[in-house]
Design a protein around this motif. Sequence first.
Motif, PDB file in Angstrom:
ATOM      1  N   GLY A 223     -16.740 -25.055 -10.393  1.00 33.91           N
ATOM      2  CA  GLY A 223     -15.907 -23.857 -10.248  1.00 33.91           C
ATOM      3  C   GLY A 223     -16.701 -22.742  -9.587  1.00 33.91           C
ATOM      4  O   GLY A 223     -16.495 -21.552  -9.857  1.00 33.91           O
TER       5      GLY A 223
ATOM      6  N   GLU B 272     -16.783 -27.637  -6.144  1.00 38.19           N
ATOM      7  CA  GLU B 272     -15.450 -26.997  -6.094  1.00 38.19           C
ATOM      8  C   GLU B 272     -14.403 -28.062  -5.826  1.00 38.19           C
ATOM      9  O   GLU B 272     -14.719 -29.194  -5.439  1.00 38.19           O
ATOM     10  CB  GLU B 272     -15.389 -25.914  -4.996  1.00 38.19           C
ATOM     11  CG  GLU B 272     -15.469 -24.495  -5.532  1.00 38.19           C
ATOM     12  CD  GLU B 272     -14.331 -24.095  -6.495  1.00 38.19           C
ATOM     13  OE1 GLU B 272     -13.262 -24.743  -6.484  1.00 38.19           O
ATOM     14  OE2 GLU B 272     -14.510 -23.139  -7.262  1.00 38.19           O
TER      15      GLU B 272
ATOM     16  N   ASN C 102     -12.240 -23.275 -20.306  1.00 38.67           N
ATOM     17  CA  ASN C 102     -11.447 -23.399 -21.535  1.00 38.67           C
ATOM     18  C   ASN C 102     -10.467 -24.564 -21.515  1.00 38.67           C
ATOM     19  O   ASN C 102     -10.001 -24.938 -20.451  1.00 38.67           O
ATOM     20  CB  ASN C 102     -10.664 -22.093 -21.753  1.00 38.67           C
ATOM     21  CG  ASN C 102     -11.551 -21.049 -22.382  1.00 38.67           C
ATOM     22  OD1 ASN C 102     -12.350 -21.351 -23.246  1.00 38.67           O
ATOM     23  ND2 ASN C 102     -11.408 -19.811 -21.914  1.00 38.67           N
TER      24      ASN C 102
ATOM     25  N   ALA D 237     -18.833 -13.011 -18.989  1.00 38.67           N
ATOM     26  CA  ALA D 237     -18.894 -14.456 -19.250  1.00 38.67           C
ATOM     27  C   ALA D 237     -20.110 -15.059 -18.553  1.00 38.67           C
ATOM     28  O   ALA D 237     -20.840 -15.871 -19.137  1.00 38.67           O
ATOM     29  CB  ALA D 237     -17.606 -15.129 -18.781  1.00 38.67           C
TER      30      ALA D 237
HETATM   31  P1  NAX Z   1     -11.297 -18.864 -11.623  1.00 36.78           P
HETATM   32  O1  NAX Z   1      -9.915 -19.411 -11.578  1.00 36.78           O
HETATM   33  O2  NAX Z   1     -11.629 -17.584 -10.932  1.00 36.78           O
HETATM   34  O3  NAX Z   1     -12.304 -19.955 -11.052  1.00 36.78           O
HETATM   35  C1  NAX Z   1     -12.271 -21.280 -11.454  1.00 36.78           C
HETATM   36  C2  NAX Z   1     -12.738 -22.105 -10.266  1.00 36.78           C
HETATM   37  O4  NAX Z   1     -12.860 -23.450 -10.697  1.00 36.78           O
HETATM   38  C3  NAX Z   1     -11.758 -22.085  -9.098  1.00 36.78           C
HETATM   39  O5  NAX Z   1     -12.453 -21.710  -7.928  1.00 36.78           O
HETATM   40  C4  NAX Z   1     -11.249 -23.528  -9.044  1.00 36.78           C
HETATM   41  O6  NAX Z   1     -11.013 -23.957  -7.715  1.00 36.78           O
HETATM   42  C5  NAX Z   1     -12.404 -24.276  -9.677  1.00 36.78           C
HETATM   43  N1  NAX Z   1     -12.051 -25.553 -10.287  1.00 36.78           N
HETATM   44  C6  NAX Z   1     -10.950 -25.860 -11.012  1.00 36.78           C
HETATM   45  N2  NAX Z   1     -10.984 -27.148 -11.379  1.00 36.78           N
HETATM   46  C7  NAX Z   1     -12.143 -27.649 -10.905  1.00 36.78           C
HETATM   47  C8  NAX Z   1     -12.730 -28.935 -10.960  1.00 36.78           C
HETATM   48  N3  NAX Z   1     -12.121 -29.953 -11.556  1.00 36.78           N
HETATM   49  N4  NAX Z   1     -13.927 -29.122 -10.364  1.00 36.78           N
HETATM   50  C9  NAX Z   1     -14.531 -28.097  -9.730  1.00 36.78           C
HETATM   51  N5  NAX Z   1     -14.015 -26.856  -9.620  1.00 36.78           N
HETATM   52  C10 NAX Z   1     -12.831 -26.650 -10.218  1.00 36.78           C
HETATM   53  O7  NAX Z   1     -11.670 -18.806 -13.173  1.00 36.78           O
HETATM   54  P2  NAX Z   1     -12.878 -18.030 -13.872  1.00 36.78           P
HETATM   55  O8  NAX Z   1     -12.451 -16.654 -14.193  1.00 36.78           O
HETATM   56  O9  NAX Z   1     -14.120 -18.235 -13.087  1.00 36.78           O
HETATM   57  O10 NAX Z   1     -12.947 -18.811 -15.265  1.00 36.78           O
HETATM   58  C11 NAX Z   1     -13.372 -20.155 -15.344  1.00 36.78           C
HETATM   59  C12 NAX Z   1     -13.116 -20.719 -16.729  1.00 36.78           C
HETATM   60  O11 NAX Z   1     -13.868 -20.010 -17.706  1.00 36.78           O
HETATM   61  C13 NAX Z   1     -11.664 -20.643 -17.186  1.00 36.78           C
HETATM   62  O12 NAX Z   1     -11.319 -21.874 -17.806  1.00 36.78           O
HETATM   63  C14 NAX Z   1     -11.698 -19.540 -18.226  1.00 36.78           C
HETATM   64  O13 NAX Z   1     -10.662 -19.687 -19.173  1.00 36.78           O
HETATM   65  C15 NAX Z   1     -13.050 -19.773 -18.837  1.00 36.78           C
HETATM   66  N6  NAX Z   1     -13.641 -18.684 -19.630  1.00 36.78           N
HETATM   67  C16 NAX Z   1     -14.386 -19.029 -20.709  1.00 36.78           C
HETATM   68  C17 NAX Z   1     -15.041 -18.095 -21.476  1.00 36.78           C
HETATM   69  C18 NAX Z   1     -15.878 -18.505 -22.647  1.00 36.78           C
HETATM   70  O14 NAX Z   1     -16.390 -17.598 -23.339  1.00 36.78           O
HETATM   71  N7  NAX Z   1     -16.082 -19.784 -22.952  1.00 36.78           N
HETATM   72  C19 NAX Z   1     -14.894 -16.646 -21.197  1.00 36.78           C
HETATM   73  C20 NAX Z   1     -14.451 -16.353 -19.814  1.00 36.78           C
HETATM   74  C21 NAX Z   1     -13.434 -17.308 -19.243  1.00 36.78           C
HETATM   75  O15 NAX Z   1     -12.158 -16.922 -19.694  1.00 36.78           O
END
Ligand code: NAX
Length: 328
Positions: free
Chosen positions: A11, A42, A133, A244
């Motif tokens: 990601g 990605e 998540n 995060a």
């Molecule tokens: P974004 O949607 O900005 O970025 C996620 C990226 O991951 C995108 O660029 C997407 O193309 C890529 N992606 C999706 N599936 C993929 C895969 N199978 N292989 C490779 N890349 C993939 O999200 P962002 O704000 O960066 O958050 C990422 C994750 O962190 C989300 O699931 C979010 O819910 C989670 N979080 C977890 C937190 C924690 O404390 N554990 C807090 C922050 C955040 O909410």
Amino acid sequence: MKTPVRVAVTGAAGQIGYALLFRIASGEMLGKDQPVILQLLELPMEKAQAALKGVIMELEDCAFPLLAGIIGTDDPEVAFKDADVALLVGARPRGPGMERKDLLLENAKIFTAQGAALNKVAKRDVKVLVVGNPANTNAYIAMKSAPDLPKENFTAMLRLDHNRALSQLAAKANVAVGDIEKLVVWGNHSPTMYPDYRFATVKGESLKDKINDADWNANEFIPKVGKRGAAIIEARGLSSAASAANAAIDHIRDWVLGSNGKWVTMGIPSDGSYGIPEGVIFGFPVTTENGKYTIVKDLPIDEFSQKAIDKTLAELEEERAGVAHLLG
Ligand code: NAX
């Protein structure tokens, strides 16, 4: 010059990726004398790959002396090849009308595949942190999909919750955040988590005695920490990203370089401590040394705490049951 450490980030073109990569490359995660090679994953979609290319261009333009190489790919087996550290940030976000169950299953597919790829190509002592998540259950799925790797290698991020709780406590008690020790956040990275400051100290004195407000604890502090993510979305229109990324850096830095006797919270596979069934990825207090974490044992659990722990465990068990059929 030390041998570069290979850090895989999934990601990588997302919000958290953008707040994370530059700090890793500048040495904030593994040390100012530790070169790194970034291996960035990605989605294969054109837009995601183009965005990743742009992030790589910016990383190049920083001319970080510690950045010994960058790989951008859509193939998990390339991203995880010989990885020493893997930050699994990318996940499927909840779409409109999507139920929690569907979200679990969509993510289960991703983390099954990524766990299998780690199993196949990563270093045998790879340190995996799942941020995407539902983080605890995604970490559980990746762990189960990587039978040849030690299960201790798989962790989930509770550190943001830990840091959020620290900050709220410091404000309430009017003390410096850096002086607070021995905080715990039990359970799932979700609003059911239980931030527990019964053992916390400030310069060796009890923080609980300083605050001495059970009503604030139950009705303000715990809900506020639990709902902090939603409050950030409400305020910013986007979910937490810089905080995060910061928490991910704290988590890996402490795991690799040690916490110097301080307690930190990590989501780790339970060894049965505190009655948490073995294998469940649960937020525990740990200390870290020489690349290993150790659960802080034998803390007394009162009735209020037991109820809170039971609630967050029940949610994790439910999530685990929801994906059990995929894991054989
Ligand atoms: P974004 O949607 O900005 O970025 C996620 C990226 O991951 C995108 O660029 C997407 O193309 C890529 N992606 C999706 N599936 C993929 C895969 N199978 N292989 C490779 N890349 C993939 O999200 P962002 O704000 O960066 O958050 C990422 C994750 O962190 C989300 O699931 C979010 O819910 C989670 N979080 C977890 C937190 C924690 O404390 N554990 C807090 C922050 C955040 O909410």
